[in-house]
Design an enzyme around this catalytic site. Structure first.
Site, PDB file in Angstrom:
ATOM      1  N   LYS A  41     -12.539 -12.477  -4.004  1.00 34.88           N
ATOM      2  CA  LYS A  41     -12.893 -13.328  -5.143  1.00 34.88           C
ATOM      3  C   LYS A  41     -12.845 -14.810  -4.760  1.00 34.88           C
ATOM      4  CE  LYS A  41     -11.454  -9.843  -8.454  1.00 34.88           C
ATOM      5  NZ  LYS A  41     -10.368  -9.254  -9.251  1.00 34.88           N
ATOM      6  N   GLN A  82      -4.628 -10.878 -11.321  1.00 30.41           N
ATOM      7  CA  GLN A  82      -4.989  -9.610 -10.686  1.00 30.41           C
ATOM      8  C   GLN A  82      -4.053  -8.489 -11.145  1.00 30.41           C
ATOM      9  OE1 GLN A  82      -7.717  -9.128  -8.537  1.00 30.41           O
ATOM     10  NE2 GLN A  82      -7.211  -6.981  -8.848  1.00 30.41           N
ATOM     11  N   ASP A 125     -12.369 -12.545 -17.063  1.00 32.86           N
ATOM     12  CA  ASP A 125     -12.337 -11.101 -16.830  1.00 32.86           C
ATOM     13  C   ASP A 125     -12.871 -10.353 -18.048  1.00 32.86           C
ATOM     14  OD1 ASP A 125     -11.679  -9.984 -14.393  1.00 32.86           O
ATOM     15  OD2 ASP A 125      -9.517 -10.227 -14.642  1.00 32.86           O
TER      16      ASP A 125
END
Length: 286
Positions: free
Chosen positions: A53, A97, A120
């Site tokens: 990412k 995460q 997200d």
């Protein structure tokens, strides 16, 4: 019949080129898109995801911040750090995460992220916006699946029957809502579904997202159906595979996504798209 492969790598590269151009234009206006990524603990898979990412951000001209913490970080300390990032004008997207260590409440952490920076798409406000058709951030994996359908000319799904196998908050439920928004007739199947094959044989589009090998086989498909495989598993030889029996289903389907190289590359790309859109919204207010 052999299905056409929906190439996630190629589509992802195309979308990232567009993101790079839009990010450059935005940066020239004084707003460089910024993503903060937080990793707690030493989960090997998470470390790989996070690294990818951060690299993706660099590739498209974003500003990124990677914050790594030991697994013993307290929940309070993590929430405090998220609040600081919520208030940081150089950060447009915040990603924590998952999974987190067991002593930290995932839901509490996700809800602590400002909905304006929830790239997200996991926040309750984002899920609610998707449900009622308001502007918000779409969960990245199903968003990527929709882009794959668009790439084969399936943007308006009016008259199409879509079956989603899986009901997770991250993929299954938002996938169903996005398909519904595109005018599909949607059936959600899961572990409590009595006869899965009876449902999938009616489907023009099947999205498999349960994390279980061979949940969809060729005999369960209507000829010409489109198959989107979200699963990530290992076969008996340790090779990466999806939820779908790829070799069998490709002889019945019209289009199918491979694993690897299908949905996977699209997930990070849509994270970049969400972060870019967050920055563009900020720039529009200036």
């Amino acid at each position: 019949m052999t299905a056409q492969i929906i190439d996630g790598k190629a589509l992802s590269a195309q979308l990232r080129t567009e993101v790079t151009q839009r990010a450059a234009a935005l940066t020239a206006q004084g707003v460089q898109p910024g993503l903060a990524v937080i990793l707690v603990g030493e989960n090997p898979a998470s470390q790989v995801y996070v690294r990818n990412k951060v690299q993706a951000c660099a590739d498209v001209g974003f500003h990124s911040v990677l914050e790594k913490y030991d697994a013993n970080l307290t929940e309070a300390a993590l929430l405090e750090r998220i609040q600081a990032l919520n208030n940081d004008p150089s950060i447009h997207g915040i990603l924590v995460q998952l999974p987190l260590p067991k002593h930290i409440d995932d839901h509490k952490v996700i809800e602590a992220i400002s909905p304006l920076k929830d790239v997200d798409g996991f926040h309750v406000a984002s899920a609610g916006a998707l449900m009622v058709g308001e502007v918000g951030f779409k969960a990245c994996t199903p968003y990527g699946c929709m882009k794959m359908l668009e790439s084969i000319g399936m943007k308006d799904l009016r008259g199409k029957h879509a079956v989603v196998i899986g009901r997770s908050n991250i993929v299954g439920k938002p996938m169903a809502m996005m398909l519904l928004a595109a005018n599909a007739t949607v059936t959600i199947c899961h572990s409590g579904t009595a006869d899965l094959a009876a449902m999938t044989r009616q489907a023009d589009i099947v999205v498999a997202a349960v994390g279980k090998r061979n949940v969809l086989t060729a005999d369960m498909l209507k000829p010409g159906a489109v198959v989107i495989d979200v699963g990530m598993n290992r076969d008996d030889a340790g090779k990466l595979c999806g939820d779908v029996d790829f070799d069998g289903c490709k002889t019945v389907a019209s289009h199918i996504t491979p694993v690897p190289g299908g949905v996977g590359p699209m997930t990070i790309t849509m994270l970049l798209v969400n972060t870019l859109e967050a920055a563009e919204r900020v720039a529009a207010k200036q």
